[in-house]
Design a protein around this motif. Sequence first.
Motif: not given
Length: 305
Positions: A195, A206-207, A209-211, A213-214, A239
């Motif tokens: 991404q 930010t990116v 943190e989101n990645l 999680q998945g 994390s």
Amino acid sequence: MKKGTLILVSLLLVLMTGCSLEPPEWAKPNKSGNLEDMKLGLSISTLNNPFFVSLKDGVVAEAKKQGMEVIVIDAQNDSAKQSNDVEDLMQQGVNALLINPTDSSAISTVVQTANSLGIPVITLDRSAEKGKVEALVASDNVKGGTLAAEYIVEQLGKGAKVIELEGVPGASATRERGKGFHAISDTQLDVIAKQSADFDRTKGLTVMENLLQGNPGVQAVFAHNDEMALGAIEAIQSSGKKIAVIGFDGNIDALNSIQAGKLTATVAQQPELIGQLSVQAAKDVLQGKTVEKLIPAPLKLVVKE
């Protein structure tokens, strides 16, 4: 009716004159051939990134050494602003333009305008897609991406799960670093997510943190620059995971992070050298000499000693 037509024609002529990018007589480039009379225009994609600050410093120092004036403008990562900035530089009568494009496609129009006015263009770190560029001064971004992928394979083995943080979409550095990385990763690594984070540290955080999680199984991150890598490290530390992070640039914050045991590695460029070489190329062009279309600046992989 005739009077009205004459007024309309006169207004159109005024508007056309005002919109012309031809600089006024007092601002036209000096053609004396003396370096001391030469004026360079430098447009930097952003001065909110230590790498580009160093690049700018290299330009300014070398220009001073050569006795040349430099006008520096910060595009603030805004391609529309950069185009307007470069038009302003042409209006100020610069003899040559040094451009570090925010977007390689968007900058093409003003490069072509400079061509039509006979103002030579040198690009730094990133290229322009269209228009005549006398020289691109840059590291071998493709090779750098390959170095990063090879290092991950060497450290974690084939099939390691990797996240890729991409740079600004449309920037040649983004395409080239990604190309070099995927030349190895497509067959030897498992890129589970990628991404854009726009070469920005806050967006990298930010990116990431989101990645995270998945993609809980990620083992390594390759970021197209150090700023995104440093942002990713903040997210990873929060994390509690242990994930290798490889950046690209070799800026001072990244080198300090490596020595502190946080950032795993960076593909180090030499931004000040890129700046110096670009001024030397501009000097040669202005003196009627032929320059190479690609002027490379060496790079190397830096890890903790």
